[in-house]
Design a protein around this motif. Structure first.
Motif, short mmCIF file in Angstrom:
data_model
loop_
_atom_site.label_atom_id
_atom_site.label_comp_id
_atom_site.label_asym_id
_atom_site.label_seq_id
_atom_site.Cartn_x
_atom_site.Cartn_y
_atom_site.Cartn_z
N LYS A 1 16.51 -1.86 -20.74
CA LYS A 1 15.95 -0.96 -19.72
C LYS A 1 14.80 -0.12 -20.29
CE LYS A 1 18.77 -0.95 -15.97
NZ LYS A 1 18.31 -1.42 -14.71
N LYS A 2 14.94 0.26 -21.56
CA LYS A 2 13.92 1.07 -22.21
C LYS A 2 12.74 0.23 -22.69
CE LYS A 2 15.01 4.64 -24.58
NZ LYS A 2 15.35 5.96 -24.95
N GLY A 3 12.86 -1.11 -22.57
CA GLY A 3 11.78 -2.00 -22.96
C GLY A 3 11.76 -2.38 -24.43
N ASN A 4 12.81 -2.06 -25.16
CA ASN A 4 12.87 -2.39 -26.59
C ASN A 4 13.65 -3.70 -26.76
OD1 ASN A 4 13.08 -2.48 -29.35
ND2 ASN A 4 13.59 -0.31 -29.57
N LEU A 5 13.00 -4.81 -26.42
CA LEU A 5 13.65 -6.12 -26.43
C LEU A 5 14.05 -6.58 -27.83
CD1 LEU A 5 11.63 -8.00 -23.68
CD2 LEU A 5 13.77 -6.73 -23.47
N PRO A 6 13.21 -6.42 -28.86
CA PRO A 6 13.64 -6.87 -30.19
C PRO A 6 14.90 -6.16 -30.69
CG PRO A 6 11.26 -6.59 -30.16
CD PRO A 6 11.79 -6.01 -28.86
N CYS A 7 14.98 -4.86 -30.46
CA CYS A 7 16.16 -4.11 -30.89
C CYS A 7 17.38 -4.51 -30.05
CB CYS A 7 15.89 -2.61 -30.79
SG CYS A 7 17.14 -1.61 -31.63
N ALA A 8 17.17 -4.74 -28.76
CA ALA A 8 18.26 -5.19 -27.89
C ALA A 8 18.80 -6.53 -28.38
CB ALA A 8 17.77 -5.31 -26.45
N LEU A 9 17.90 -7.44 -28.75
CA LEU A 9 18.33 -8.76 -29.24
C LEU A 9 19.11 -8.62 -30.54
CD1 LEU A 9 18.31 -11.77 -28.73
CD2 LEU A 9 16.14 -11.90 -30.00
N GLU A 10 18.68 -7.70 -31.40
CA GLU A 10 19.40 -7.46 -32.65
C GLU A 10 20.84 -7.02 -32.36
OE1 GLU A 10 19.39 -3.96 -35.96
OE2 GLU A 10 17.41 -4.74 -35.37
N LYS A 11 21.01 -6.10 -31.43
CA LYS A 11 22.36 -5.61 -31.08
C LYS A 11 23.20 -6.74 -30.45
CE LYS A 11 21.27 -1.46 -32.34
NZ LYS A 11 21.50 -1.10 -33.73
N LEU A 12 22.56 -7.55 -29.61
CA LEU A 12 23.27 -8.67 -28.99
C LEU A 12 23.70 -9.69 -30.04
CD1 LEU A 12 21.03 -9.05 -25.84
CD2 LEU A 12 23.49 -8.51 -25.84
N ASN A 13 22.85 -9.93 -31.02
CA ASN A 13 23.21 -10.86 -32.09
C ASN A 13 24.39 -10.35 -32.90
OD1 ASN A 13 21.32 -12.81 -31.41
ND2 ASN A 13 19.76 -11.98 -32.77
N LEU A 14 24.43 -9.04 -33.13
CA LEU A 14 25.59 -8.45 -33.82
C LEU A 14 26.87 -8.63 -32.99
CD1 LEU A 14 24.08 -5.12 -35.22
CD2 LEU A 14 24.87 -7.09 -36.55
N ALA A 15 26.76 -8.39 -31.70
CA ALA A 15 27.92 -8.56 -30.81
C ALA A 15 28.37 -10.02 -30.79
CB ALA A 15 27.58 -8.10 -29.40
N ARG A 16 27.40 -10.92 -30.78
CA ARG A 16 27.72 -12.36 -30.79
C ARG A 16 28.44 -12.74 -32.08
NH1 ARG A 16 23.32 -17.15 -29.62
NH2 ARG A 16 24.64 -18.88 -30.27
N GLN A 17 27.99 -12.19 -33.21
CA GLN A 17 28.65 -12.45 -34.49
C GLN A 17 30.09 -11.97 -34.49
OE1 GLN A 17 26.30 -10.61 -37.57
NE2 GLN A 17 24.57 -12.01 -37.26
N VAL A 18 30.33 -10.82 -33.87
CA VAL A 18 31.70 -10.30 -33.78
C VAL A 18 32.58 -11.32 -33.06
CG1 VAL A 18 33.18 -8.53 -32.74
CG2 VAL A 18 31.05 -7.87 -33.88
N HIS A 19 32.10 -11.84 -31.94
CA HIS A 19 32.88 -12.82 -31.19
C HIS A 19 33.02 -14.14 -31.95
CE1 HIS A 19 33.84 -10.84 -27.44
NE2 HIS A 19 32.63 -10.31 -27.42
#
Length: 154
Positions: A71-89
């Motif tokens: 929402k804030k437009g910070n797509l690279p940082c959002a993708l980084e957080k999503l990748n961390l969440a994906r690794q957890v799963h």
């Protein structure tokens, strides 16, 4: 004994993390992204303090934080957080569960926006596998995955 206090502190940190996560999600829904980031960051810090950074709660918090960052437009940082969440799963063996499905759909959206179409398609393929595994292929989740896949292919 010291173990009792350590365990109690860890449980308190996990509980605090859940509360921070809930507040962060509430501020996200209210549209106050700055406050949402603060509370979601506190939640992640609490989970880390408790040694629960690889928990489903932490993955869910990372997903919420990524939604705020999108929402804030910070797509690279959002993708980084999503990748961390994906690794957890992935590490938990739950990559084909419903919680991971939403992470995969968000990831595909971000990858599409970043014009990494090959990675978006690969992520959507995994999302489709998760939808089928959860029995959601004929429901909204499955339809969303197929629509996103069609959009990415076009």
């Amino acid at each position: 004994s010291l173990d009792i206090y350590t365990r109690r502190d860890k449980l308190a940190s996990v509980d605090a993390g859940k509360v921070y996560k809930d507040f962060g999600a509430a501020y996200r829904k209210l549209g106050d992204m700055d406050k949402a980031v603060v509370f979601l960051d506190h939640a992640l810090a609490s989970f880390n303090r408790a040694g629960a950074q690889r928990s489903p709660e932490a993955a869910s918090t990372l997903r919420n934080l990524s939604a705020v960052l999108i929402k804030k437009g910070n797509l690279p940082c959002a993708l980084e957080k999503l990748n961390l969440a994906r690794q957890v799963h992935e590490q938990a063996g739950t990559i084909k569960c419903k919680g991971a499905l939403s992470i995969l759909k968000y990831s595909a959206d971000v990858l599409h926006e970043l014009k990494d179409y090959e990675a978006a398609l690969s992520t959507l393929d995994l999302a489709w596998e998760a939808a089928v595994h959860c029995g959601l292929e004929n429901r909204v989740d499955g339809s969303e995955v197929l629509a996103k896949r069609a959009r990415t292919l076009s």
